[in-house]
Structures are given as structure tokens and as C-alpha cells.
Scaffold this active site. Sequence first.
Site, PDB file in Angstrom:
ATOM      1  N   SER A 274       0.793  -1.235  -0.082  1.00 55.70           N
ATOM      2  CA  SER A 274       0.020  -0.163   0.111  1.00 55.70           C
ATOM      3  C   SER A 274       0.812   1.367   0.038  1.00 55.70           C
ATOM      4  O   SER A 274       1.459   1.541  -1.133  1.00 55.70           O
ATOM      5  CB  SER A 274      -0.960  -0.005   1.092  1.00 55.70           C
ATOM      6  OG  SER A 274      -2.179   0.920   0.943  1.00 55.70           O
ATOM      7  N   ASP A 297      -0.425  -4.366  -3.662  1.00 53.06           N
ATOM      8  CA  ASP A 297      -1.464  -3.333  -3.843  1.00 53.06           C
ATOM      9  C   ASP A 297      -1.163  -1.911  -3.606  1.00 53.06           C
ATOM     10  O   ASP A 297      -1.580  -1.315  -2.589  1.00 53.06           O
ATOM     11  CB  ASP A 297      -2.287  -3.948  -2.659  1.00 53.06           C
ATOM     12  CG  ASP A 297      -3.705  -4.070  -2.999  1.00 53.06           C
ATOM     13  OD1 ASP A 297      -3.909  -4.130  -4.470  1.00 53.06           O
ATOM     14  OD2 ASP A 297      -4.748  -4.206  -2.392  1.00 53.06           O
ATOM     15  N   HIS A 352      -7.703  -5.618   0.117  1.00 52.94           N
ATOM     16  CA  HIS A 352      -6.338  -4.961   0.443  1.00 52.94           C
ATOM     17  C   HIS A 352      -5.749  -5.630   1.642  1.00 52.94           C
ATOM     18  O   HIS A 352      -4.632  -5.536   1.727  1.00 52.94           O
ATOM     19  CB  HIS A 352      -6.719  -3.389   0.643  1.00 52.94           C
ATOM     20  CG  HIS A 352      -5.736  -2.431   0.597  1.00 52.94           C
ATOM     21  ND1 HIS A 352      -4.776  -2.470  -0.337  1.00 52.94           N
ATOM     22  CD2 HIS A 352      -5.240  -1.553   1.680  1.00 52.94           C
ATOM     23  CE1 HIS A 352      -3.831  -1.748  -0.200  1.00 52.94           C
ATOM     24  NE2 HIS A 352      -4.101  -0.961   1.041  1.00 52.94           N
TER      25      HIS A 352
END
Length: 444
Positions: A274, A297, A352
Site C-alpha cells: 500500500s 497493492d 487490500h
Amino acid sequence: MLPSKLHALFCLCTCLALVYPFDWQDLNPVAYIESPAWVSKIQALMAAANIGQSKIPRGNGSYSVGCTDLMFDYTNKGTFLRLYYPSQDDDHSDTLWIPNKEYFLGLSKFLGTHWLVGKIMGLFFGSMTTPAAWNAHLRTGEKYPLIIFSHGLGAFRTIYSAIGIDLASHGFIVAAVEHRDGSASSTYYFKDQSAVEIGNKSWLYLRTLKRGEEEFPLRNEQLRQRAKECSQALSLILDIDHGRPVTNVLDLEFDVEQLKDSIDRDKIAIIGHSFGGATVIQTLSEDQRFRCGIALDAWMFPVGDEVYSRIPQPLFFINSERFQYPSNIIRMKKCFLPDRERKMITIRGSVHQNFVDFTFATSKIIGYLFTLKGDIDSNVAISLSNKASLAFLQKHLGLQKDFDQWDSLVEGEDHNLIPGTNINTTNHQAILQNSTGIERPNLD
């Protein structure tokens, strides 16, 4: 689906109702929460709900795995990380997963909920362990490739252990950095040497946006600091590898000198999730010692436009199916330049948080309620991600292993994978500087 704040409050009220019989003439659950009776009841509820029990998977490789924490320089400018490594044995006790109550308080702040939610989370997960031998001796006799790992927004160094342990079980040393840029839900340092000696920690909590503050300048500044912290962590580990005397501020039983001559200095990579995925990209653009990078991600919002053309190293994007959105994918595709090695796959049915340990630490009901689990089994999702990562690392670090058996996963050749992305960016008018794709909490 309800926002995460309401989810947390709902779970809090449910737990309180079950363990504290409400008397509306004398309703004081906050005072009651510290009582032995309340703790006993909540622990019984946890057992019945199968919450807070360690389910983080062991590594699938042939090496036993050890774990320790390292802090070099006690100030907030120093380096703080959790180290996973091949160990001589695994007869030490398992590692406490989240070692301080302040991390739970930080998570409750990140969720925007009452501090009492952090208290309850501490009861759920405070004694949970992860399957790595705490302070075990490093397995000697060979040099290991090194991975620097960068956590996401609202996370911290300990909650990606399923990734760190599996990579270490396959013969890597993994250094999971805890960032001090204000993006961790909690982290700590010491104000002076006397504070170190008595263990008086100074805590830093999540830096939130001020009213009227633009987000990009803050996130881009944090991103630059994160990249520097990753490079600083690498420099320190390489100094130790060279035999430079250093002191672990935390004064643990692990002897740092074991790491001398343990690193294969030509085989260094960076991985992040992330906001950590954006950190991978920024770090690669600044530090050529990293031979390749893997962005899990990635949240691309903080990355400046000038960075995309400055990454000569191979780069691999592993995405979840349900987090990505057009403007984020468009930014990723800016990295796909001629004569640059780039790969992208998407894990079907994933969310996620499939890259974060909380996906393993919760039951199905809680996992789905907080979007910690997707439609795909969490163990299958992390296995696909880790195997694809190992294959990519073997190719670009020149490893003499058998990880090439998973080369097909890098191309997305599996019924649980999508080559490239599931997101349609055709004719999408991305307003990049005003993107609404803000990274969701790691408990979302």
C-alpha cells in the site's frame, strides 16, 4: 457495507453487552473494564468466537525462522525494525505479535474510534504470537539475500509477519522497517539515554490531516522520508555485515554481531504494501543498491510524476481485485516504460488486507465484517503472492534456488490470478492530483 468506525463501535457494544449486564441505573462499562470478572468473561467470549488465536501461517520453506527487534539510535531519527531470518533452531518461544498496548490505542485512533476499542483489541490480540522463534540464533555458514520491507498507512513493523516469515523460511533476511514519518498508527523512541535505561518510551501516533490541509504535499513528504528510512536501514545492516560495532538500543538477547558476513550484498530487494508499495517505487528511484522491487497493492497517490521515469530496476506489482481503481492503475502504468522490466498480476477474490496478518487472526465473520478477508481463502492468497514474489526475486537477484517453478505465477497463469489488472482504464479521465482513492485502514 457499514464504515469501519461503525463496525468497530458495533463490535464494542456487542462485546460489552455480552460481558457486562447493563443496569441503566448504574451504567459504567469503562470502570468495569479493568475488573477480573470482565476480563474473564471477554476471554471466554474470545475463545467461543475463535478470536485472537494464532493462525498466522508458518513459513513454507526449509529454514527455521527467528525474529528479533533492532533499534539503532534511540531518537526518532534512528532506525527501528523487526528482523526475520533463517535460524539455527526453533526451540525458542514464539514471537509476541503486537508487543505493546499503545499499538492497539494507535489502531483505534486510526479507525477514528474511542480508546476503549483499543482496549478491547488488546484483549483480543495482546497475547497472540506469530510462528517465529524469538531471539533465536542466526543460522550461519551462508550469505543471505536481504529484503527491506515497508508497511502501509496505519500499520507498523510487526503485522506483516506472514510475509516476513515465509520469505525467511526460503533463505532471506527480511528487515521490516517501522516508519517514523507519522504514517504508522503507533511507534516509539527514547528522548535520552536515561529514558533508554529505565525503558521510558516516547510514543508517536498517526499524523492526521489538519482541517483544510491538502493531502498530496503531506503524503509526498512522508513518502520521501520513508524512502530515506529504507535506505538508512539498508546502510545500517550492511555496516553490521561489514563488522562495524553497533548497539541495539533495545538490549535484547540477540547478538547483533551474528549478522557479520551474513548478507549477500549483491542480492538486495525492497517490498512494501500500500503506502509501502509507493515507498518501493520512491526508494528504487533514489537508491540503486536495491536490485528490484515488489509493490503489494500499491497506493500510488503520494508518488510525484517526476519519479516514474527514474526507476531502471525491475518492478513487480501484485494487486488485490477489490482495492484498485482506475486512477491508481493509470499511475502504475506510468512505470511501464520501454526497456524496463515490469510485471503486474491481480489476485482474484482478494481484498487490500489479504496482505496483512489480521486476515489470519480473525474468524470468518469478523474477517468479512471488517473486510479483512476476501472471497479467496487467505492462505491461498498469501501463498500466491509469496510464491510469485520468490520467482521474481530469483530471476532478478540471480538466486540459485528452485523458485523458478513459480515463474508462471509472475505471468498471472493460475485460475486464481488475472494477468495485469481487472480495472478498465479505457477513456477514464483521471484527475491525478485530486484523486479520491485514499488508502483504507489496515483494519478496514
